[in-house]
Design an enzyme around this catalytic site. Structure first.
Site, mmCIF file in Angstrom:
data_model
loop_
_atom_site.group_PDB
_atom_site.id
_atom_site.type_symbol
_atom_site.label_atom_id
_atom_site.label_comp_id
_atom_site.label_asym_id
_atom_site.label_seq_id
_atom_site.Cartn_x
_atom_site.Cartn_y
_atom_site.Cartn_z
ATOM 1 N N HIS A 102 -4.024 -24.461 12.376
ATOM 2 C CA HIS A 102 -4.509 -25.838 12.516
ATOM 3 C C HIS A 102 -3.302 -26.757 12.617
ATOM 4 O O HIS A 102 -2.340 -26.605 11.853
ATOM 5 C CB HIS A 102 -5.372 -26.247 11.317
ATOM 6 C CG HIS A 102 -6.591 -25.404 11.185
ATOM 7 N ND1 HIS A 102 -7.706 -25.598 11.963
ATOM 8 C CD2 HIS A 102 -6.854 -24.341 10.384
ATOM 9 C CE1 HIS A 102 -8.613 -24.687 11.639
ATOM 10 N NE2 HIS A 102 -8.116 -23.910 10.693
ATOM 11 N N TYR A 125 -2.839 -35.118 15.085
ATOM 12 C CA TYR A 125 -2.618 -33.983 15.973
ATOM 13 C C TYR A 125 -1.330 -34.056 16.785
ATOM 14 O O TYR A 125 -0.996 -33.103 17.476
ATOM 15 C CB TYR A 125 -3.817 -33.819 16.921
ATOM 16 C CG TYR A 125 -5.114 -33.628 16.179
ATOM 17 C CD1 TYR A 125 -5.350 -32.471 15.457
ATOM 18 C CD2 TYR A 125 -6.083 -34.621 16.174
ATOM 19 C CE1 TYR A 125 -6.531 -32.296 14.753
ATOM 20 C CE2 TYR A 125 -7.276 -34.451 15.476
ATOM 21 C CZ TYR A 125 -7.488 -33.290 14.769
ATOM 22 O OH TYR A 125 -8.665 -33.123 14.071
#
Length: 150
Positions: A103, A26
């Site tokens: 995402h 991430y």
């Protein structure tokens, strides 16, 4: 005189942990940094950006419902709800606001359970695996789409 277009940015569960949680997937940006950067870009594009992050599915659904008649486009990172939430799908279909699914990580290069999305077949587009840049790409695409409809 045209009205300023409104875009709602929705971030789902655990995205409040950006910068801490699995930075290999991430990145190191915090959610606050991501939203601040995107807000500046939205202002430069002459649109208003509102943001909600919640770990609670019902809060995201309520935000989608409240967007009806008030928001022109949605950018959503449903996070884990991508793979589980028929309710978020139904809320998005119910308000009929165009949306882009985003995402940070490439969900298709991860565990098999992350490969399915309950939203992607109804989204204007899906962006994954490009980190925070994916949000900027989604914002630019949303603005272009809104401008072409004006």
């Amino acid at each position: 005189m045209s009205t300023v277009k409104r875009i709602l940015l929705i971030n789902g569960p655990n995205l409040n942990l950006l910068g801490l949680r699995e930075p290999g997937h991430y990145g190191h940006h915090t959610l606050a940094q991501l939203v601040a950067d995107l807000t500046v870009k939205a202002t430069n594009l002459s649109v208003t950006l509102d943001h909600i992050q919640s770990n609670a599915e019902h809060e995201l659904i309520d935000a989608i419902h409240q967007a009806h008649g008030n928001v022109d486009f949605i950018i959503i990172n449903p996070a884990a709800f991508t793979h589980t939430s028929v309710a978020i799908r139904d809320a998005l279909l119910g308000v009929a606001i165009p949306f882009i699914e985003v995402h940070l990580s490439n969900v298709h290069a991860r565990e098999p359970f992350r490969h399915h999305s309950y939203l992607s077949d109804k989204a204007v587009g899906v962006i994954c695996g490009l980190g925070p840049d994916g949000y900027e790409f989604a914002l630019n695409a949303a603005v272009r789409r809104l401008q072409s409809e004006s």
